[in-house]
Design an enzyme around this catalytic site. Structure first.
Site, PDB file in Angstrom:
ATOM      1  N   SER A  62       0.795  -1.236   0.000  1.00 33.68           N
ATOM      2  CA  SER A  62       0.000   0.000   0.000  1.00 33.68           C
ATOM      3  C   SER A  62       0.824   1.280   0.000  1.00 33.68           C
ATOM      4  CB  SER A  62      -0.952   0.014   1.203  1.00 33.68           C
ATOM      5  OG  SER A  62      -2.039  -0.858   0.978  1.00 33.68           O
ATOM      6  N   LYS A  65      -0.009   3.756  -2.645  1.00 35.66           N
ATOM      7  CA  LYS A  65      -1.014   4.823  -2.541  1.00 35.66           C
ATOM      8  C   LYS A  65      -0.380   6.211  -2.410  1.00 35.66           C
ATOM      9  CE  LYS A  65      -4.635   1.880  -0.530  1.00 35.66           C
ATOM     10  NZ  LYS A  65      -3.977   0.706   0.050  1.00 35.66           N
ATOM     11  N   SER A 119      -5.667   3.671   4.635  1.00 32.61           N
ATOM     12  CA  SER A 119      -5.126   2.805   3.578  1.00 32.61           C
ATOM     13  C   SER A 119      -6.245   2.146   2.782  1.00 32.61           C
ATOM     14  CB  SER A 119      -4.189   1.736   4.160  1.00 32.61           C
ATOM     15  OG  SER A 119      -3.339   1.217   3.160  1.00 32.61           O
ATOM     16  N   LYS A 226       3.675   6.595   4.722  1.00 37.48           N
ATOM     17  CA  LYS A 226       2.671   5.577   4.384  1.00 37.48           C
ATOM     18  C   LYS A 226       3.138   4.178   4.748  1.00 37.48           C
ATOM     19  CE  LYS A 226      -1.220   4.168   2.684  1.00 37.48           C
ATOM     20  NZ  LYS A 226      -1.174   3.007   3.616  1.00 37.48           N
TER      21      LYS A 226
END
Length: 382
Positions: A62, A65, A119, A226
């Site tokens: 993720s 992202k 997320s 992140k």
């Protein structure tokens, strides 16, 4: 003229390199991380302070992202933060979610918040389909942007980071992406928020989300970025932190102990970096003039600033005085005539402008014989 430049370069280049290092020099210490791949860079200069298999291509879960949210926020800024109508196709995605349902209406900025804090794979999918129509077209957009950023070992397939054999990046490439994303004020605000309240237009409601990035609470100065996890990728993390004017970015891919890896890397990085001051206010010289009564004009350096540099490189900075051989009148006070350019090797790291100290008018001259004759002829004709 040659004598002028010998005096200028010999007399000033040496003393212009007065570099002030703030704080005590820290001795480098070996660090060890659990990650399969890792890198630590300066966000200001992209200097690599630590790396372990930094160019190894791996899936990045993720942390993908970061790119999706950046593209969404850039579009939001250009288009006035449009409202996205959420469809069944947008929410038909597995994994982590911000809880979108078909029929919801929500802005691109709030979708980015759902990506960066919760997320949400649904948020990433919704943004991708809204922006490009299909995941494939959005992946093309992601890959074009990656190429622009110099992410040479990266290929995007999904907007959320779900596993795909052709979806991969490297620790170094993800650091480049984070560095670019943090330049975006809205991205920086979202990824550095421990909690964020998202507003839905339909149904009208507000929902608070908690950031999955525990370093925001564990590590002093953390500003993002992140988290990521799939069984194939393992634990992935991109983090950034600021202290004393220095910003560092750390990336780990497939790191069982990622929180401790990042704290160790960031601590190490801050021990190895110092802010280096560049100031041209003590510089002055005489620059030859053409077309003025005086033969030269006094020039001076402007005020400088600070650049974070690795301690071991700080004393390797050199300075070059970049001025023309002469300048033409007229000259205005404060006019920029050159610069003091600082280098690490052949790479420029900072520039200080050189200005004129005074106004200088064009030399007034007596009219020539022909000019006098023409003026007299015109006078008789009138």
């Amino acid at each position: 003229m040659k004598r002028f430049y010998r005096r200028l370069l010999g007399g000033f280049c040496a003393f212009l390199l007065l570099i002030s290092l703030h704080g005590e020099t820290a001795k480098a210490q070996e660090i060890s991380v659990s990650a399969q791949s890792a890198v630590l860079i300066s966000a200001d200069t992209l200097a690599v302070l630590y790396e372990k298999n930094a160019d190894q291509q791996l899936s990045m879960a993720s942390t993908t992202k970061i790119m999706t949210a950046l593209l969404a926020l850039e579009e939001a800024e250009k288009a006035g933060d449009p409202v996205v109508f959420v469809t069944e196709e947008m929410v038909a995605v597995e994994g982590s979610s911000m809880g979108l349902q078909a029929g919801n209406e929500i802005t691109l900025t709030n979708l980015a918040a759902g990506m960066l804090l919760a997320s949400g794979n649904d948020a990433a999918n919704a943004a991708a389909l809204y922006l490009s129509g299909t995941q494939e077209k959005f992946a093309d957009r992601m890959n074009r942007r990656a190429e622009e950023l110099g992410m040479k070992n990266t290929h995007f397939v999904t907007p959320s980071g779900l596993d795909d054999d052709e979806h991969f990046s490297t620790a170094y490439d993800m650091a480049l992406l984070a560095q670019e994303a943090l330049k975006n004020e809205n991205f920086r605000k979202l990824c550095s928020s421990s909690t964020y309240q998202v507003t839905f237009q339909e149904p009208e409601q507000k929902i608070s989300y908690t950031n999955h990035n525990k370093l925001l609470r564990f590590y002093e100065g953390c500003i993002g970025v992140k988290t990521g996890f799939t069984k194939k990728s393992g634990r992935c993390l991109v983090s950034a932190a600021e202290r004393d004017g220095i910003t560092l970015i750390a990336v780990t891919l497939n790191a069982p102990d990622d929180w401790n890896d990042h704290m160790a890397m960031l601590d190490y990085g801050f021990s190895q970096m110092k802010c280096v001051s560049f100031d041209g206010s003590d510089f002055s010289a005489e620059l030859p003039l053409v077309g003025a009564e005086q033969q030269s004009i006094r020039v001076c350096g402007g005020q400088g600033g600070e650049v974070p540099l690795p301690i071991e490189e700080a004393n390797q900075v050199t300075c070059r005085v970049l001025l023309p051989a002469f300048c033409y009148a007229p000259v205005q006070k404060g006019e920029r005539l050159g610069r003091l350019q600082y280098y690490l090797g052949e790479s420029p790291v900072y520039s200080v402008p050189i200005f004129a100290e005074d106004d200088v008018a064009v030399l007034s001259k007596e009219p020539s014989f022909w000019e006098k004759l023409f003026a007299g002829w015109r006078g008789r004709g009138s």
